[in-house]
Write a protein that holds these residues in place. Structure first.
Motif, PDB file in Angstrom:
ATOM      1  N   ASP A  39      39.465  48.660   9.972  1.00 28.72           N
ATOM      2  CA  ASP A  39      39.879  49.836   9.203  1.00 28.72           C
ATOM      3  C   ASP A  39      38.617  50.487   8.642  1.00 28.72           C
ATOM      4  O   ASP A  39      38.034  50.005   7.672  1.00 28.72           O
ATOM      5  N   PHE A  40      38.181  51.565   9.279  1.00 24.64           N
ATOM      6  CA  PHE A  40      36.933  52.226   8.874  1.00 24.64           C
ATOM      7  C   PHE A  40      37.187  53.391   7.929  1.00 24.64           C
ATOM      8  O   PHE A  40      36.256  54.098   7.555  1.00 24.64           O
ATOM      9  N   ARG A  41      38.471  53.645   7.620  1.00 28.25           N
ATOM     10  CA  ARG A  41      38.774  54.932   6.995  1.00 28.25           C
ATOM     11  C   ARG A  41      39.257  54.842   5.559  1.00 28.25           C
ATOM     12  O   ARG A  41      39.209  55.824   4.834  1.00 28.25           O
ATOM     13  N   THR A  42      39.743  53.671   5.135  1.00 30.07           N
ATOM     14  CA  THR A  42      40.350  53.626   3.801  1.00 30.07           C
ATOM     15  C   THR A  42      39.287  53.542   2.711  1.00 30.07           C
ATOM     16  O   THR A  42      39.355  54.265   1.714  1.00 30.07           O
ATOM     17  N   PRO A  82      34.558  55.513   3.819  1.00 29.23           N
ATOM     18  CA  PRO A  82      34.494  55.916   5.237  1.00 29.23           C
ATOM     19  C   PRO A  82      33.156  56.550   5.617  1.00 29.23           C
ATOM     20  O   PRO A  82      32.704  56.374   6.760  1.00 29.23           O
ATOM     21  N   ASP A  83      32.524  57.251   4.678  1.00 28.72           N
ATOM     22  CA  ASP A  83      31.256  57.904   5.034  1.00 28.72           C
ATOM     23  C   ASP A  83      30.161  56.876   5.327  1.00 28.72           C
ATOM     24  O   ASP A  83      29.383  57.033   6.272  1.00 28.72           O
ATOM     25  N   ALA A 109      30.961  55.258   8.645  1.00 28.50           N
ATOM     26  CA  ALA A 109      30.766  56.193   9.766  1.00 28.50           C
ATOM     27  C   ALA A 109      29.305  56.236  10.211  1.00 28.50           C
ATOM     28  O   ALA A 109      29.003  56.453  11.395  1.00 28.50           O
ATOM     29  N   THR A 114      33.171  51.905  16.808  1.00 31.21           N
ATOM     30  CA  THR A 114      34.412  52.209  17.497  1.00 31.21           C
ATOM     31  C   THR A 114      35.284  50.956  17.443  1.00 31.21           C
ATOM     32  O   THR A 114      34.968  50.009  16.724  1.00 31.21           O
ATOM     33  N   ARG A 115      36.404  50.962  18.148  1.00 31.89           N
ATOM     34  CA  ARG A 115      37.287  49.795  18.139  1.00 31.89           C
ATOM     35  C   ARG A 115      37.509  49.324  19.573  1.00 31.89           C
ATOM     36  O   ARG A 115      37.427  50.119  20.518  1.00 31.89           O
ATOM     37  N   ALA A 175      38.142  55.091  19.592  1.00 33.20           N
ATOM     38  CA  ALA A 175      38.236  55.230  18.130  1.00 33.20           C
ATOM     39  C   ALA A 175      39.641  54.858  17.671  1.00 33.20           C
ATOM     40  O   ALA A 175      39.826  54.197  16.646  1.00 33.20           O
ATOM     41  N   THR A 176      40.634  55.298  18.443  1.00 32.48           N
ATOM     42  CA  THR A 176      42.024  54.912  18.166  1.00 32.48           C
ATOM     43  C   THR A 176      42.590  54.324  19.461  1.00 32.48           C
ATOM     44  O   THR A 176      43.052  55.072  20.325  1.00 32.48           O
TER      45      THR A 176
END
Ligand SMILES: Cc1cc2nc3c(=O)[nH]c(=O)nc-3n(C[C@H](O)[C@H](O)[C@H](O)COP(=O)(O)OP(=O)(O)OC[C@H]3O[C@@H](n4cnc5c(N)ncnc54)[C@H](O)[C@@H]3O)c2cc1C
Length: 377
Positions: free
Chosen positions: A201-204, A207-208, A211, A216-217, A296-297
């Motif tokens: 989970d890179f976004r919760t 994230p900056d 990033a 990637t995943r 990425a997803t």
């Protein structure tokens, strides 16, 4: 927000193996620890993997050393938390002379010290069931242990709670972490230091900062087969395709010739990142994988053609018909272009720890000890 009762020394975000390893390392320093996870039970990469604590094959240097140390902690934890060790060791079977050359070169490194080359005629000494034809040799490693992750991770968490008083807040999302405050879906938590182990989970959270690493995943296919019988004496088994993926082998000089041949003979396997790991469970079933697709997803689909490639490699290594598939699943993990793991340091009291490769089960305990030593000296 209403503060939750108590103030902790260390808050860990994420109850996968990375988070649990940090909770253990902090508790061993006498810290009061809380582990917070959004899920009600472990559901990420840490329960979807092989439970294969791999030493031989890890990249020479820090990764291999961390794997050795983590393997020792796994053995301690297995005893303390009553986690069965289902297999020990690894047999990497070379189907081609080029693969044997890689194994021979590996044996000449420091990492090969306790490993040995197995001649085709002696393969049966390590267990029955492997194909005897078309095998050029094998490497036996005594280092590995195998646990059933879907049982081991909950047992490890329960042990941390019972033995070390680690508090688990599940079903709780952490929205922000800036020690001494963490804002969560259940209110405010206070902790002197915070370690964020968010898996992929890179976004919760932050994230900056995450990033900046260009992550990637990776999506992997996994299966469980139910053979009529599978020799419990066999260690974990790998084959040629693993020798161009696992850096401890892939960085040997001879790997280039092997890759060239595999690119021609097993083009589709290589294209889909397929290689073979086979480990045994207590009920006699075997976990077999895997493949590697990067995005990425990652999409949620699991085409059977990819599973067929994995099963094809199984059939090249094991004698007899391919056993029935009784379970299939996919998993994802974080992946970086240039590193196997990362520790980001947003402030003196805050760390983000990401395992950016398929090595987290094998290295997290050692990484956590390093991170806690850095935070607490
Ligand atoms: C199919 C597969 C096979 C693998 N095989 C091996 C192997 O053989 N050997 C090996 O060493 N490794 C293997 N790996 C890799 C290994 O499983 C991973 O590196 C490791 O599990 C990562 O652990 P983690 O704790 O970082 O992530 P996870 O297990 O994904 O845990 C992260 C946790 O953080 C929680 N979380 C994230 N953000 C928040 C938030 N903001 N608030 C609350 N909770 C949050 C999530 O809910 C999750 O529970 C494999 C992985 C897969 C998928």
């Amino acid at each position: 927000m209403v503060p939750l009762p108590g103030r902790f020394d260390v808050a860990v975000v994420g109850a996968g193996i990375c988070g649990l390893a940090h909770a253990l390392a902090a508790a061993r320093l006498g810290k009061r620890v809380v582990v917070i996870d959004r899920d009600t039970q472990a559901n990420g990469a840490s329960i979807r993997n092989f439970g294969f604590i791999t030493v031989t094959g890890q990249q020479q240097g820090a990764c291999w050393q961390r794997a050795m140390r983590s393997r020792d902690v796994w053995i301690e934890m297995a005893e303390a938390a009553k986690i069965p060790i289902l297999q020990r060791g690894l047999l990497t079977v070379a189907r081609r002379p080029e693969a044997r050359t890689v194994l021979e070169q590996f044996l000449e490194t420091d990492m090969g010290a306790d490993c040995s080359l197995v001649e085709p005629a002696d393969l049966a000494d390590h267990g029955a069931g492997l194909r005897e034809a078309d095998i050029a040799g094998a490497l036996h490693s005594p280092h590995e242990v195998r646990v059933e992750s879907r049982e081991a991770i909950p047992r490890l968490a329960a042990y941390l709670g019972e033995r070390h008083g680690v508090v688990f807040l599940r079903d709780t999302v952490v929205h922000s972490a800036a020690p001494p405050r963490l804002e969560t879906s259940r209110g405010l938590i206070e902790a002197e230091t915070v370690v964020v182990c968010p898996g992929d989970d890179f976004r919760t959270l932050m994230p900056d900062r995450i990033a900046a690493y260009g992550l990637t995943r990776c999506k992997l296919h996994m299966m469980r087969l139910m053979p009529e019988k599978f020799d419990p004496a066999l260690p974990a088994v790998m084959s040629d395709l693993g020798l161009i993926r696992y850096l401890g082998y892939a960085e040997q000089q001879g790997a280039a010739a092997l890759r060239k041949r595999l690119d021609v003979e097993q083009r589709e396997h290589v294209r889909h990142g397929v290689h073979l790991i086979v480990v045994r469970s207590e009920d006699g079933s075997v976990v077999v994988g895997d493949s590697h697709h990067y995005a990425a997803t990652p999409d949620p689909f699991a085409p059977t053609g990819i599973d067929d490639l994995i099963l094809d490699e199984y059939a090249q290594v094991f004698a007899g018909a391919i056993p029935p598939v009784v379970e299939r699943w996919t998993g994802t993990y974080a992946s970086a272009p240039d590193r196997l793991m990362l520790v980001d340091r947003p402030s003196d009291a805050l760390r983000i720890v990401l395992i950016t490769s398929g090595t987290g089960a094998s290295t997290s305990f050692a990484i956590a000890e390093e991170v806690m030593a850095e935070l607490y000296g």
